[in-house]
Scaffold this motif. Structure first.
Motif, PDB file in Angstrom:
ATOM      1  N   ALA A   3     -53.619  11.726 -39.522  1.00  0.00           N
ATOM      2  CA  ALA A   3     -53.034  13.047 -39.291  1.00  0.00           C
ATOM      3  C   ALA A   3     -53.423  13.587 -37.912  1.00  0.00           C
ATOM      4  CB  ALA A   3     -53.477  14.017 -40.383  1.00  0.00           C
ATOM      5  N   THR A   4     -54.678  13.364 -37.504  1.00  0.00           N
ATOM      6  CA  THR A   4     -55.127  13.838 -36.190  1.00  0.00           C
ATOM      7  C   THR A   4     -54.385  13.134 -35.065  1.00  0.00           C
ATOM      8  OG1 THR A   4     -57.335  14.294 -37.085  1.00  0.00           O
ATOM      9  CG2 THR A   4     -57.133  14.104 -34.694  1.00  0.00           C
ATOM     10  N   ALA A   5     -54.216  11.813 -35.185  1.00  0.00           N
ATOM     11  CA  ALA A   5     -53.518  11.054 -34.138  1.00  0.00           C
ATOM     12  C   ALA A   5     -52.075  11.517 -33.985  1.00  0.00           C
ATOM     13  CB  ALA A   5     -53.568   9.560 -34.473  1.00  0.00           C
ATOM     14  N   LEU A   6     -51.386  11.722 -35.090  1.00  0.00           N
ATOM     15  CA  LEU A   6     -49.986  12.156 -35.022  1.00  0.00           C
ATOM     16  C   LEU A   6     -49.879  13.594 -34.518  1.00  0.00           C
ATOM     17  CD1 LEU A   6     -48.634  10.537 -38.322  1.00  0.00           C
ATOM     18  CD2 LEU A   6     -48.301   9.748 -35.973  1.00  0.00           C
ATOM     19  N   ALA A   7     -50.818  14.435 -34.910  1.00  0.00           N
ATOM     20  CA  ALA A   7     -50.804  15.824 -34.432  1.00  0.00           C
ATOM     21  C   ALA A   7     -51.070  15.873 -32.929  1.00  0.00           C
ATOM     22  CB  ALA A   7     -51.849  16.643 -35.187  1.00  0.00           C
ATOM     23  N   TRP A   8     -52.013  15.074 -32.454  1.00  0.00           N
ATOM     24  CA  TRP A   8     -52.297  15.035 -31.013  1.00  0.00           C
ATOM     25  C   TRP A   8     -51.078  14.548 -30.229  1.00  0.00           C
ATOM     26  CZ3 TRP A   8     -52.435  10.929 -27.521  1.00  0.00           C
ATOM     27  CH2 TRP A   8     -52.993  11.226 -26.272  1.00  0.00           C
ATOM     28  N   LEU A   9     -50.376  13.563 -30.780  1.00  0.00           N
ATOM     29  CA  LEU A   9     -49.165  13.053 -30.122  1.00  0.00           C
ATOM     30  C   LEU A   9     -48.098  14.135 -30.033  1.00  0.00           C
ATOM     31  CD1 LEU A   9     -47.759  10.600 -28.886  1.00  0.00           C
ATOM     32  CD2 LEU A   9     -46.958  10.005 -31.192  1.00  0.00           C
ATOM     33  N   SER A  10     -47.979  14.940 -31.075  1.00  0.00           N
ATOM     34  CA  SER A  10     -46.975  16.003 -31.068  1.00  0.00           C
ATOM     35  C   SER A  10     -47.290  17.050 -30.007  1.00  0.00           C
ATOM     36  CB  SER A  10     -46.882  16.659 -32.449  1.00  0.00           C
ATOM     37  OG  SER A  10     -48.048  17.420 -32.733  1.00  0.00           O
ATOM     38  N   VAL A  11     -48.568  17.342 -29.780  1.00  0.00           N
ATOM     39  CA  VAL A  11     -48.944  18.296 -28.731  1.00  0.00           C
ATOM     40  C   VAL A  11     -48.606  17.740 -27.350  1.00  0.00           C
ATOM     41  CG1 VAL A  11     -50.881  19.491 -27.641  1.00  0.00           C
ATOM     42  CG2 VAL A  11     -50.763  19.346 -30.128  1.00  0.00           C
ATOM     43  N   VAL A  12     -48.807  16.445 -27.169  1.00  0.00           N
ATOM     44  CA  VAL A  12     -48.538  15.813 -25.880  1.00  0.00           C
ATOM     45  C   VAL A  12     -47.054  15.852 -25.532  1.00  0.00           C
ATOM     46  CG1 VAL A  12     -48.590  13.627 -24.611  1.00  0.00           C
ATOM     47  CG2 VAL A  12     -50.569  14.348 -25.946  1.00  0.00           C
ATOM     48  N   VAL A  13     -46.202  15.615 -26.521  1.00  0.00           N
ATOM     49  CA  VAL A  13     -44.764  15.495 -26.245  1.00  0.00           C
ATOM     50  C   VAL A  13     -44.053  16.848 -26.224  1.00  0.00           C
ATOM     51  CG1 VAL A  13     -44.671  13.187 -27.234  1.00  0.00           C
ATOM     52  CG2 VAL A  13     -44.166  15.159 -28.680  1.00  0.00           C
ATOM     53  N   ILE A  14     -44.731  17.920 -26.652  1.00  0.00           N
ATOM     54  CA  ILE A  14     -44.108  19.248 -26.646  1.00  0.00           C
ATOM     55  C   ILE A  14     -44.617  20.008 -25.426  1.00  0.00           C
ATOM     56  CG2 ILE A  14     -43.862  21.459 -27.827  1.00  0.00           C
ATOM     57  CD1 ILE A  14     -44.182  19.994 -30.464  1.00  0.00           C
ATOM     58  N   PRO A  15     -43.814  20.157 -24.372  1.00  0.00           N
ATOM     59  CA  PRO A  15     -44.262  20.823 -23.134  1.00  0.00           C
ATOM     60  C   PRO A  15     -44.245  22.336 -23.275  1.00  0.00           C
ATOM     61  CG  PRO A  15     -41.991  20.137 -22.893  1.00  0.00           C
ATOM     62  CD  PRO A  15     -42.416  19.691 -24.272  1.00  0.00           C
ATOM     63  N   SER A  16     -45.267  22.882 -23.908  1.00  0.00           N
ATOM     64  CA  SER A  16     -45.314  24.326 -24.130  1.00  0.00           C
ATOM     65  C   SER A  16     -46.753  24.779 -24.244  1.00  0.00           C
ATOM     66  CB  SER A  16     -44.548  24.700 -25.407  1.00  0.00           C
ATOM     67  OG  SER A  16     -44.783  26.054 -25.761  1.00  0.00           O
ATOM     68  N   ARG A  17     -47.034  26.019 -23.818  1.00  0.00           N
ATOM     69  CA  ARG A  17     -48.375  26.575 -23.973  1.00  0.00           C
ATOM     70  C   ARG A  17     -48.731  26.782 -25.436  1.00  0.00           C
ATOM     71  NH1 ARG A  17     -49.398  31.765 -20.433  1.00  0.00           N
ATOM     72  NH2 ARG A  17     -51.497  31.309 -21.189  1.00  0.00           N
ATOM     73  N   PHE A  18     -47.703  26.803 -26.284  1.00  0.00           N
ATOM     74  CA  PHE A  18     -47.930  27.012 -27.709  1.00  0.00           C
ATOM     75  C   PHE A  18     -47.713  25.720 -28.505  1.00  0.00           C
ATOM     76  CE2 PHE A  18     -46.698  31.068 -25.871  1.00  0.00           C
ATOM     77  CZ  PHE A  18     -47.712  31.903 -26.324  1.00  0.00           C
ATOM     78  N   GLY A  19     -47.803  24.584 -27.833  1.00  0.00           N
ATOM     79  CA  GLY A  19     -47.652  23.313 -28.531  1.00  0.00           C
ATOM     80  C   GLY A  19     -48.740  23.083 -29.558  1.00  0.00           C
ATOM     81  N   PHE A  20     -49.894  23.765 -29.383  1.00  0.00           N
ATOM     82  CA  PHE A  20     -50.980  23.583 -30.347  1.00  0.00           C
ATOM     83  C   PHE A  20     -50.583  24.050 -31.741  1.00  0.00           C
ATOM     84  CE2 PHE A  20     -51.534  27.883 -28.770  1.00  0.00           C
ATOM     85  CZ  PHE A  20     -51.904  28.612 -29.889  1.00  0.00           C
ATOM     86  N   ILE A  21     -49.645  25.009 -31.819  1.00  0.00           N
ATOM     87  CA  ILE A  21     -49.186  25.460 -33.137  1.00  0.00           C
ATOM     88  C   ILE A  21     -48.480  24.325 -33.861  1.00  0.00           C
ATOM     89  CG2 ILE A  21     -47.669  27.083 -34.336  1.00  0.00           C
ATOM     90  CD1 ILE A  21     -48.156  29.069 -32.094  1.00  0.00           C
ATOM     91  N   ALA A  22     -47.599  23.636 -33.139  1.00  0.00           N
ATOM     92  CA  ALA A  22     -46.925  22.481 -33.741  1.00  0.00           C
ATOM     93  C   ALA A  22     -47.930  21.417 -34.125  1.00  0.00           C
ATOM     94  CB  ALA A  22     -45.894  21.918 -32.756  1.00  0.00           C
ATOM     95  N   GLY A  23     -48.938  21.190 -33.260  1.00  0.00           N
ATOM     96  CA  GLY A  23     -49.956  20.190 -33.586  1.00  0.00           C
ATOM     97  C   GLY A  23     -50.712  20.534 -34.855  1.00  0.00           C
ATOM     98  N   GLY A  24     -51.103  21.797 -34.994  1.00  0.00           N
ATOM     99  CA  GLY A  24     -51.802  22.210 -36.208  1.00  0.00           C
ATOM    100  C   GLY A  24     -50.951  22.061 -37.448  1.00  0.00           C
ATOM    101  N   LEU A  25     -49.668  22.423 -37.344  1.00  0.00           N
ATOM    102  CA  LEU A  25     -48.770  22.290 -38.492  1.00  0.00           C
ATOM    103  C   LEU A  25     -48.552  20.830 -38.870  1.00  0.00           C
ATOM    104  CD1 LEU A  25     -46.114  25.023 -37.615  1.00  0.00           C
ATOM    105  CD2 LEU A  25     -47.909  25.145 -39.360  1.00  0.00           C
ATOM    106  N   VAL A  26     -48.443  19.969 -37.857  1.00  0.00           N
ATOM    107  CA  VAL A  26     -48.269  18.538 -38.127  1.00  0.00           C
ATOM    108  C   VAL A  26     -49.488  17.992 -38.864  1.00  0.00           C
ATOM    109  CG1 VAL A  26     -48.143  16.250 -37.054  1.00  0.00           C
ATOM    110  CG2 VAL A  26     -46.652  18.089 -36.267  1.00  0.00           C
ATOM    111  N   PHE A  27     -50.680  18.381 -38.407  1.00  0.00           N
ATOM    112  CA  PHE A  27     -51.893  17.902 -39.076  1.00  0.00           C
ATOM    113  C   PHE A  27     -51.923  18.317 -40.542  1.00  0.00           C
ATOM    114  CE2 PHE A  27     -56.162  18.376 -40.661  1.00  0.00           C
ATOM    115  CZ  PHE A  27     -56.778  17.196 -40.290  1.00  0.00           C
TER     116      PHE A  27
END
Length: 515
Positions: free
Chosen positions: A439-463
């Protein structure tokens, strides 16, 4: 199930208050850090840390012993005895605070800390107000927990936090200096004490002087002596060595970065686990008072599973979201704190399970084991700190913190196996760890591919979206856990029924996979 639902109510009450307190406290911390800058914020953080340490010295064993023995007396059907215990320990706390403050003033006369410069005596007076108020507040809260009354602390934290935010907002607008912000910290401690006292008289049983049986008095005295040594040892290794060495050999900025890492980590841990942590000791103590060690050992295994799951969420989400959150909240001046925050969040999450072992050892009167563990861990802390912090600064402090915490967990497990058949559920924990890693690896990947200051929200939701279903699929939760989840969701109305259907699907899929 009735007892579990009672625990749930207490967990919910404490958790909601803590969420509000943490949210307000985080806002206050960010405003102060942005207003003062890294160097002055480091001096402010050092002063607040000193207050925390002095408060620990003032209360030493008294809060833990109060909760344990009051809850145990209530479990044995002796509320009168619980009242007498509360009175005696409260009197001890007042004397202890007086002694610590006298020693503190004597030390100030000799040392005269350079961090306080020309405001030495005003800050000294404010430290006394803050420490005495907060220490006395913590003592009363411990008595409330022993009585299983969590309303006063909830009311006090919310009201005092809201007032404090208003005061800090005004100080921020006025561009106040470090001394002014610390004065508001002392006022906040005083408000917590006063509001909690009013609520105590409304919700709790009063306590009064009275006799304590000799056999219990001997147990209480032994517990106080051992726990006092233990708490003071813990206070020395709870970042004390790191902060002292950073302040001596590095600079105020490094102290500020370490303080931010500690604040965010403590907030994350409390945000997700405070309800369990606050209620575990009194409920375990009551079970011990009713049914002895066997029931307490069963609760140890159950609590360990919940702590491990919570800790993996803290570690995974913290690793994924920290860089963007810190930059967004504190600004670019605090980017240097990011590695320390990430490391401390991961360590705190992975080692959170040690809280359940500590609670068990307190309840079954194995404080001597905890003293041995803390003594050895303190030695590790000093050796690592002296060897690393003067040469490597903040990085050395983080390695010191990690080495100390891992040593502590290893020693706790070693002594646990010597005293009880209760143990950690290692096989389910390993399966859940694998799920969290994915879950951590996939969440980190989602933060990398989302070019936004709020990409961490998507990462947290993915995790969370991966971790929660995976916890069922790897068969981490047992049937009793699932029944408790069902009872909780049934009380939430239509949203709860919708969630229950999802839990049923997950539970069914897990059962099918295991058959």
């Amino acid at each position: 199930m009735k007892q579990r639902m009672a625990v749930l109510r207490s967990v919910t009450l404490v958790s909601v208050a803590t969420y509000v307190e943490y949210a307000l406290g985080l806002v206050v911390s960010i405003w102060i850090a942005r207003t003062l800058g890294p160097a002055d914020f480091g001096r402010y953080a050092f002063t607040v840390w000193l207050c925390s340490w002095l408060m620990t010295c003032s209360n030493h064993a008294l809060t833990t012993s109060s909760t344990k023995f009051i809850a145990e007396a209530d479990g044995a059907g002796r509320p009168d005895l619980a009242s007498h215990i509360a009175h005696r320990l409260s009197r001890y706390q007042n004397m202890s605070s007086l002694i610590v403050m006298l020693l503190f003033v004597a030390a100030i006369v000799v040392i005269r800390p350079v961090e306080w410069r020309q405001s030495l005596w005003p800050i000294t007076a404010l430290v006394i107000v803050a420490v005495v108020s907060k220490a006395n507040y913590a003592m009363l809260v411990a008595i409330e927990k022993g009585q299983e009354s969590f309303e006063p602390v909830s009311i006090a934290t919310v009201l005092a936090g809201a007032i404090n935010v208003g005061l800090i907002t005004a100080a921020t607008v006025a561009h106040a200096d470090m001394v002014a912000f610390f004065a508001l910290f002392a006022v906040a401690c005083l408000m917590l004490n006063l509001i909690n006292r009013f609520a105590f008289h409304r919700y709790c049983r009063p306590f009064s002087a009275g006799p304590i049986p000799d056999d219990l008095g001997k147990r209480l005295s032994r517990h106080l002596r051992l726990t006092a040594v233990l708490v003071l040892l813990i206070s020395l290794r709870s970042s004390t060595i790191e902060v002292f060495l950073l302040n001596t050999y590095a600079n105020s900025t490094a102290v500020g970065f370490f303080a931010i890492a500690s604040t965010l980590t403590r907030g994350a841990v409390e945000l997700l686990s405070v309800g369990l942590t606050t209620t575990l000791l009194p409920y375990m103590a009551k079970s011990f008072g009713k049914n002895g060690t066997g029931q307490a050992a069963r609760l140890l295994t159950e609590a360990s599973r919940f702590y491990w799951a919570t800790g993996l969420v803290i570690a995974g989400v913290g690793l994924v979201t920290t860089p963007e959150i810190v930059t967004l909240m504190y600004g670019n001046r605090y980017v240097g704190a990011i590695p320390a925050i990430e490391a401390m969040l991961v360590l705190a999450g992975l080692l959170l399970v040690s809280n359940s072992i500590g609670a068990f050892q307190i309840v079954v009167d194995r404080q001597d084991d905890r003293v041995r563990i803390s003594t050895l861990a303190l030695i590790v802390n000093i050796v690592f700190g002296v060897a690393l912090v003067p040469f490597f600064g903040l990085a050395g402090a983080m390695v010191t913190y990690a080495g100390t915490r891992f040593a502590e967990l290893g020693l706790a497990i070693f002594y646990l196996r010597k005293t009880t058949r209760g143990s950690l559920p290692l096989a389910p924990m390993a399966r859940l760890f694998a799920a969290a890693a994915v879950a951590t690896a996939l969440a980190w990947l989602s933060v990398v591919v989302i070019p936004s200051r709020f990409g961490f929200i998507a990462g947290g939701l993915v995790f969370v979206g991966i971790f929660i279903p995976a916890s069922f699929l790897v068969r981490y939760w047992n049937e009793e856990d699932f029944q408790l989840m069902a009872a909780i969701t049934n009380r939430l109305g239509p949203p709860g029924r919708t969630l229950m259907r999802g839990l049923n699907s997950l539970h069914g899929a897990a059962a099918k996979a295991s058959s």
